[in-house]
Every structure is written in structure tokens, then in C-alpha cells.
Design a protein around this motif. Sequence first.
Motif, PDB file in Angstrom:
ATOM      1  N   ALA A 194      61.479  -6.757 111.926  1.00  0.00           N
ATOM      2  CA  ALA A 194      61.021  -7.971 111.544  1.00  0.00           C
ATOM      3  C   ALA A 194      61.051  -8.353 110.256  1.00  0.00           C
ATOM      4  N   THR A 195      61.512  -9.542 109.741  1.00  0.00           N
ATOM      5  CA  THR A 195      61.494  -9.990 108.413  1.00  0.00           C
ATOM      6  C   THR A 195      60.957 -11.185 108.296  1.00  0.00           C
ATOM      7  N   GLU A 196      60.261 -11.645 107.447  1.00  0.00           N
ATOM      8  CA  GLU A 196      59.830 -12.943 107.287  1.00  0.00           C
ATOM      9  C   GLU A 196      60.773 -13.989 107.099  1.00  0.00           C
ATOM     10  N   GLY A 197      60.691 -15.095 108.173  1.00  0.00           N
ATOM     11  CA  GLY A 197      61.835 -16.079 108.023  1.00  0.00           C
ATOM     12  C   GLY A 197      62.959 -15.856 108.754  1.00  0.00           C
ATOM     13  N   GLY A 198      63.157 -14.439 109.354  1.00  0.00           N
ATOM     14  CA  GLY A 198      64.105 -13.948 110.192  1.00  0.00           C
ATOM     15  C   GLY A 198      63.688 -14.207 111.735  1.00  0.00           C
ATOM     16  N   TYR A 199      64.644 -13.911 112.565  1.00  0.00           N
ATOM     17  CA  TYR A 199      64.175 -13.974 113.963  1.00  0.00           C
ATOM     18  C   TYR A 199      64.129 -12.600 114.649  1.00  0.00           C
ATOM     19  N   VAL A 200      63.446 -12.464 115.622  1.00  0.00           N
ATOM     20  CA  VAL A 200      63.672 -11.302 116.459  1.00  0.00           C
ATOM     21  C   VAL A 200      64.074 -11.801 117.852  1.00  0.00           C
ATOM     22  N   SER A 201      64.652 -10.634 118.590  1.00  0.00           N
ATOM     23  CA  SER A 201      65.512 -11.079 119.914  1.00  0.00           C
ATOM     24  C   SER A 201      64.829 -10.183 120.968  1.00  0.00           C
ATOM     25  N   ALA A 202      65.137 -10.326 122.136  1.00  0.00           N
ATOM     26  CA  ALA A 202      64.659  -9.509 123.177  1.00  0.00           C
ATOM     27  C   ALA A 202      65.436  -8.356 123.355  1.00  0.00           C
ATOM     28  N   SER A 203      66.427  -8.250 122.548  1.00  0.00           N
ATOM     29  CA  SER A 203      67.350  -6.928 122.981  1.00  0.00           C
ATOM     30  C   SER A 203      67.203  -5.800 122.056  1.00  0.00           C
ATOM     31  N   MET A 204      66.278  -6.069 120.980  1.00  0.00           N
ATOM     32  CA  MET A 204      65.750  -4.925 119.969  1.00  0.00           C
ATOM     33  C   MET A 204      64.331  -5.096 119.747  1.00  0.00           C
ATOM     34  N   PRO A 205      63.760  -3.893 119.603  1.00  0.00           N
ATOM     35  CA  PRO A 205      62.315  -3.787 119.201  1.00  0.00           C
ATOM     36  C   PRO A 205      61.898  -4.390 118.143  1.00  0.00           C
ATOM     37  N   VAL A 206      60.734  -5.074 117.934  1.00  0.00           N
ATOM     38  CA  VAL A 206      60.073  -5.721 116.686  1.00  0.00           C
ATOM     39  C   VAL A 206      59.918  -4.457 115.842  1.00  0.00           C
ATOM     40  N   ALA A 207      59.382  -3.594 116.426  1.00  0.00           N
ATOM     41  CA  ALA A 207      59.076  -2.234 115.596  1.00  0.00           C
ATOM     42  C   ALA A 207      58.784  -1.216 116.603  1.00  0.00           C
ATOM     43  N   VAL A 208      59.184   0.239 116.064  1.00  0.00           N
ATOM     44  CA  VAL A 208      58.729   1.448 116.854  1.00  0.00           C
ATOM     45  C   VAL A 208      57.587   2.193 116.198  1.00  0.00           C
ATOM     46  N   VAL A 209      56.495   2.554 116.810  1.00  0.00           N
ATOM     47  CA  VAL A 209      55.461   3.520 116.142  1.00  0.00           C
ATOM     48  C   VAL A 209      55.389   4.581 116.812  1.00  0.00           C
ATOM     49  N   GLU A 210      55.218   5.401 116.008  1.00  0.00           N
ATOM     50  CA  GLU A 210      55.086   6.926 116.244  1.00  0.00           C
ATOM     51  C   GLU A 210      53.594   7.255 116.566  1.00  0.00           C
ATOM     52  N   GLY A 211      53.059   7.629 117.774  1.00  0.00           N
ATOM     53  CA  GLY A 211      51.830   7.706 117.880  1.00  0.00           C
ATOM     54  C   GLY A 211      50.970   8.974 117.270  1.00  0.00           C
ATOM     55  N   VAL A 212      49.985   8.887 117.047  1.00  0.00           N
ATOM     56  CA  VAL A 212      49.223  10.305 116.028  1.00  0.00           C
ATOM     57  C   VAL A 212      48.450  10.836 117.038  1.00  0.00           C
ATOM     58  N   ASP A 213      49.037  11.190 118.366  1.00  0.00           N
ATOM     59  CA  ASP A 213      48.140  11.660 119.457  1.00  0.00           C
ATOM     60  C   ASP A 213      46.720  11.141 119.655  1.00  0.00           C
ATOM     61  N   THR A 214      46.609   9.875 119.398  1.00  0.00           N
ATOM     62  CA  THR A 214      45.147   9.580 119.992  1.00  0.00           C
ATOM     63  C   THR A 214      45.169   9.234 121.294  1.00  0.00           C
ATOM     64  N   MET A 215      43.934   8.905 121.832  1.00  0.00           N
ATOM     65  CA  MET A 215      43.625   8.861 123.364  1.00  0.00           C
ATOM     66  C   MET A 215      43.647   7.483 123.683  1.00  0.00           C
ATOM     67  N   LYS A 216      43.856   7.244 125.055  1.00  0.00           N
ATOM     68  CA  LYS A 216      43.611   5.827 125.628  1.00  0.00           C
ATOM     69  C   LYS A 216      43.278   6.011 127.016  1.00  0.00           C
ATOM     70  N   VAL A 217      42.699   5.261 127.699  1.00  0.00           N
ATOM     71  CA  VAL A 217      42.116   5.215 129.104  1.00  0.00           C
ATOM     72  C   VAL A 217      43.236   4.429 129.908  1.00  0.00           C
ATOM     73  N   GLN A 218      43.691   4.581 130.900  1.00  0.00           N
ATOM     74  CA  GLN A 218      44.764   3.782 131.740  1.00  0.00           C
ATOM     75  C   GLN A 218      43.849   3.696 133.405  1.00  0.00           C
ATOM     76  N   VAL A 219      43.905   2.476 133.717  1.00  0.00           N
ATOM     77  CA  VAL A 219      42.980   2.209 134.965  1.00  0.00           C
ATOM     78  C   VAL A 219      43.740   1.092 135.678  1.00  0.00           C
ATOM     79  N   SER A 220      43.771   0.993 137.012  1.00  0.00           N
ATOM     80  CA  SER A 220      44.231   0.049 137.557  1.00  0.00           C
ATOM     81  C   SER A 220      43.490  -0.878 138.323  1.00  0.00           C
ATOM     82  N   VAL A 221      43.793  -2.072 138.233  1.00  0.00           N
ATOM     83  CA  VAL A 221      43.057  -3.149 138.512  1.00  0.00           C
ATOM     84  C   VAL A 221      43.423  -4.099 139.592  1.00  0.00           C
ATOM     85  N   SER A 222      42.665  -5.155 140.286  1.00  0.00           N
ATOM     86  CA  SER A 222      43.421  -5.893 141.353  1.00  0.00           C
ATOM     87  C   SER A 222      43.850  -7.176 140.633  1.00  0.00           C
ATOM     88  N   GLU A 223      44.734  -7.936 141.803  1.00  0.00           N
ATOM     89  CA  GLU A 223      45.246  -9.154 141.053  1.00  0.00           C
ATOM     90  C   GLU A 223      44.028 -10.250 140.743  1.00  0.00           C
TER      91      GLU A 223
END
Length: 389
Positions: A215-244
Amino acid sequence: MKHTRTISTVLAAAMILSLAACQSGEEDSSQTDVPAGVAVQVEEVSRQTISTENKVSGKVVADGQESIFVAVNAQCTAVYVEAGDTVSAGEKICTLDMASTLSSYNAANISYSSAVQSYQDQKAVFDSQIALYEKNLSDLKALKEIGAASQLEIDQAELQLESAVATRNSTLSQLEAGMQSYKSNVEQLATVLENVDSGGNVISPVAGTVVTLNATEGGYVSASMPVAVVEGVDTMKVQVSVSEALVPKLGQGDEADVTISSLGVSTVGTIRGIEKAANAQTKLYTVTVALDEDIEGLLSGMFADVTFHTDTSADAVVVPTEAILTSGSTQYAFVVEDGVAKYTEVTIGLTGNGVTEVTSGLSEGQQLVTVGQSYLADGTAVRIVSGED
């Protein structure tokens, strides 16, 4: 003579003991007298904020590398990080001009919610009507057995019931088709807005290091390319399943309560991801909640309970749930006025953790019975005691 004196002595002693016992009994009786009235505990009715609580269970997982895509071409109006920077979960990467997409998404959500509500309302009406027709038919059959109804009346009742069922099925089928169409539209737009908040900001779903930035200011992003890639630092998160039913009420950035029972820890997390397609087998949607603090001993695979707060009502009359009693379709409570219990029918709204909103029937400042209400009737004399009595 000596024998006669002995008997007299024994009788006198017995009379003395009997009198003493009577006096003792009278003293005990006076000491155990209890004030009149049913013992109850009360709480003053107050106004506060209440939210519906939706509790689901899930698992702790470790973050890895995340590629952040936006499924639309959009102009970038601001960039907040550079490659090599460290970011936290939920931190802004850049801002995109997505006003029209966000507006369409909000409108689609409103349409879908309206369609769901319409379906539920119509179903409730039809179910009520059909229940009456079924009761009418059952009553006519019972009357026919005693000669008070004819077979013609029964045949007409059966036709009426069949017609009502057919009308319900046809109407609900049409409403459901419309509801599914709105839902599909919401899901398509939600896919575009994954990792984008309500302000058009692209946010990092994980904490880590920005290894790629397109991403660059004034430029365009597209669906074919990631805006950014972030390398995680082994932090934790919780994943749950919810109803519609729950997923439309959740949004990225919303807070949720997280409990790790195995560690005896309760903390607060933030929603960082909501999958836009349901699992093919479970028909549930995966929601990712980032933990806002490091927890010692937390390991991937541990079970966690997540409580989402939705449908908030501010400045509402909120009372302990156990104070509300139910008789058939009527809900009621007791308040204390001038030493007697007063029966009061109530209408309830949202329910939270051990508390319930009362939309009518109670007023701020009233003395609500919270313990002992099951033993009361309108006009019962009561005495208020503390929890220590």
C-alpha cells in the motif's frame, strides 16, 4: 409410717420438678417467639445498562503469518506503517476510500436483518393461528363424541387447518427465499470488507512484523495482491463458532469477555476476524478473538469460553433474574409496601448474566423481593431481613 413419709417425699419432689419444667417451657416459648410476617430479602430497583450475553466455547490457537487481502480495487488515502515495523493486533495498516462499499454493506445488513425479523414475525403469527385451528379441531372431535358436534363441522375444521398450513408454508417459503438472497448479498460484501473496519481502515488481524507492504498513499490496492503480510510473534487468540443468528450482531473491534477455566483466568479480548462463509458441516461461522494481554501458562489447544455482549439497553430497569416469577404466560414479581407484599405483573426485555431488564411493571426505588418471593401472595405480611439473619 416411715414408708408413708417416703412416698410423700417422692411425690413432693415430683411436683417440684413438674413445676420447674412448666416454668422452663414457658420461658423457652417466650424466647422463641418470632415476629409476624414472611421473612424476605429485598433490593432497591435501580436503572443501569444491560447487554444480552451470548456465551460460546472455543480453543486457543497460536498466530502465524497473515496475508491481508481486500477483495476490491480501492485507492489508499493514508499509510501508517512501513515494512519492518512491529504492529499489534487491530492496529491500522492503511486507510482505503471504501465509502460506497461500506454504505452498501450497511444497507445490505439492514435489509437482511429486516428480512429475518419479518420471517420470524410471520412465522409466529402463523404458528399462533394454526395452534388455534388445531385446538378447535380437537374440541370439535371431543364434542362429537358426546353428540354436540357434527362430522360436517369436523370436516370444515380440518379443511380450515389444511388451508392455514398450506398458506403458512407458501408464505414462509417466499420470505425465506428473500432472506437467503439478502444474506448472500451481505456475505459477498463482507468478503470484500474482511480486515477492514467501519472507517475504511485496513487492520492487522495479528501482532507481529510487517514483512511485506504493497500500500502506498495515493496509490491503489487490488484484490489480486495482499495489502500487507504480517509475520506473527506467536501470540495467542481464541477461535469460536457462532450461529447465523449471532454473527450479524458482531463486528471487528468489538470487545468480548474470555475465560480460560484451566488457568482460572478471565480477561478481555477483541474481535479480529469473522469468517464470511459457514462451515459446510456445522453451518457455523468462525470468529477470531485476539487476547488483549499476555497470559502466563496459556498454551495452544486450551479450551476457552467467550461471551459476546450484544443488544445493549442503556438506562434500563435491571433486576436480579431470580426475582421474576412465571405462571403460564404471565411474569410477575413482588414489591414491599407498608410491610406487605404487592403482586406486580412485569414485562421483560434483555437478559444478561443473572440480571433481567424490566420494561414495564417496576419503577426505580421500589423495594423488590429477591429472596422468599415464592412464598408470597398479594397482601401477605412480610418482614425484611438481611442475608446474615
